[in-house]
Design a protein around this motif. Structure first.
Motif, PDB file in Angstrom:
ATOM      1  N   ARG A  40       0.834  -1.205   0.000  1.00 34.05           N
ATOM      2  CA  ARG A  40       0.000   0.000   0.000  1.00 34.05           C
ATOM      3  C   ARG A  40       0.868   1.253   0.000  1.00 34.05           C
ATOM      4  NH1 ARG A  40      -3.508  -3.484   3.552  1.00 34.05           N
ATOM      5  NH2 ARG A  40      -5.079  -4.215   2.078  1.00 34.05           N
ATOM      6  N   ALA A  43       1.899   1.717  -3.539  1.00 33.69           N
ATOM      7  CA  ALA A  43       0.777   2.237  -4.329  1.00 33.69           C
ATOM      8  C   ALA A  43       0.557   3.723  -4.069  1.00 33.69           C
ATOM      9  CB  ALA A  43      -0.495   1.443  -4.028  1.00 33.69           C
ATOM     10  N   LEU A  44       0.596   4.117  -2.812  1.00 30.23           N
ATOM     11  CA  LEU A  44       0.433   5.535  -2.471  1.00 30.23           C
ATOM     12  C   LEU A  44       1.561   6.359  -3.078  1.00 30.23           C
ATOM     13  CD1 LEU A  44      -0.635   5.160   1.258  1.00 30.23           C
ATOM     14  CD2 LEU A  44      -2.011   6.263  -0.533  1.00 30.23           C
ATOM     15  N   ALA A  47       1.043   6.905  -6.744  1.00 29.93           N
ATOM     16  CA  ALA A  47      -0.024   7.872  -7.020  1.00 29.93           C
ATOM     17  C   ALA A  47       0.457   9.302  -6.773  1.00 29.93           C
ATOM     18  CB  ALA A  47      -1.246   7.557  -6.168  1.00 29.93           C
ATOM     19  N   THR A 184      -6.255   3.621   1.751  1.00 33.01           N
ATOM     20  CA  THR A 184      -5.371   3.816   0.599  1.00 33.01           C
ATOM     21  C   THR A 184      -6.182   4.139  -0.650  1.00 33.01           C
ATOM     22  OG1 THR A 184      -3.688   2.358   1.520  1.00 33.01           O
ATOM     23  CG2 THR A 184      -3.656   2.671  -0.866  1.00 33.01           C
ATOM     24  N   ASP A 185      -7.226   3.375  -0.909  1.00 35.38           N
ATOM     25  CA  ASP A 185      -8.043   3.603  -2.109  1.00 35.38           C
ATOM     26  C   ASP A 185      -8.686   4.993  -2.095  1.00 35.38           C
ATOM     27  OD1 ASP A 185      -7.405   1.105  -3.119  1.00 35.38           O
ATOM     28  OD2 ASP A 185      -9.289   0.170  -2.481  1.00 35.38           O
ATOM     29  N   ILE A 188      -5.972   7.571  -2.963  1.00 32.55           N
ATOM     30  CA  ILE A 188      -5.643   7.523  -4.391  1.00 32.55           C
ATOM     31  C   ILE A 188      -6.779   8.113  -5.225  1.00 32.55           C
ATOM     32  CG2 ILE A 188      -5.231   5.958  -6.339  1.00 32.55           C
ATOM     33  CD1 ILE A 188      -3.590   4.221  -4.351  1.00 32.55           C
ATOM     34  N   HIS A 192      -6.820  11.513  -7.843  1.00 38.21           N
ATOM     35  CA  HIS A 192      -7.222  11.376  -9.251  1.00 38.21           C
ATOM     36  C   HIS A 192      -8.738  11.406  -9.364  1.00 38.21           C
ATOM     37  CE1 HIS A 192      -3.098  10.371 -10.143  1.00 38.21           C
ATOM     38  NE2 HIS A 192      -3.126   9.501  -9.168  1.00 38.21           N
TER      39      HIS A 192
END
Length: 193
Positions: A40, A43-44, A47, A184-185, A188, A192
């Motif tokens: 995660r 991923a962060l 982004a 996290t989602d 993100i 965006h």
């Protein structure tokens, strides 16, 4: 400033700060598997880089002679000697060219470091903060950040502790009083919209 579907507003004044995602800390037994926290974090970071927003990787390390280890008369002292250099290595796949790397020698990432300077010179007023461990490095950094008037966002699923009760207390009692608890989602998505 972009506002995601979750109501988070993450604009150009936002940075990601990841605490202690390093070889020695990732090897600890944590309440959430550390490989998930690392995934995660990656991923962060991706982004944030895609939006050209700062990524700050904070690691803890001490001099080989241990002369800069914290000293205190406490019931549960920290390490008596500096761990090997490999303890502080940032794992492959997390760091990228242009990231800010800060080395701390205490629990919190602001104490004795240039973290505040690095953030302010980049015009940062909001921090997305995650890492290991929730009740030590992350919470100590968060409390100081809040006292320095940074807005804070905490992706709970990108954070872990070695103690389930400590993690639950921090996310249930402390973080909602000094920032926004998120995922996290959601972070993100807010980057965006």
């Amino acid at each position: 400033m972009p506002v995601g579907p979750n109501g988070l507003a993450l604009g150009e004044d936002t940075a990601l700060v990841l605490i202690d995602l390093q070889t020695g800390i990732l090897a600890l037994p944590t309440t959430r598997p550390s490989h998930e926290v690392l995934e995660r974090g990656v991923a962060l970071a991706g982004a944030f880089r895609a939006r050209r927003l700062p990524v700050v990787l904070v690691k803890v390390a001490w001099s080989p002679d241990g002369g800069d280890l914290p000293t205190a008369n406490v019931d549960r002292p920290g390490p008596a000697a500096a761990p090997p250099a490999a303890f502080s290595e940032i794992p492959a796949g997390l760091a990228a060219l242009g990231d800010v790397v800060v080395t701390k020698r205490h629990w919190g990432a602001f104490t004795g470091t240039e973290l505040d300077l690095q953030l302010r010179r980049r015009g940062i007023h909001r921090i997305v903060l995650a890492g290991i461990s929730t009740s030590v490095g992350v919470e100590s950094t968060a409390r100081t950040a809040w006292e320095l008037s940074y807005d804070l966002v905490f992706p709970e699923d990108a954070t872990a502790d070695t103690d389930a009760d400590s993690h639950a207390h921090t996310f249930g009692k402390i973080f909602p009083r000094i920032g926004k608890v998120s995922t996290t989602d959601e972070v993100i998505a807010a980057l965006h919209p």
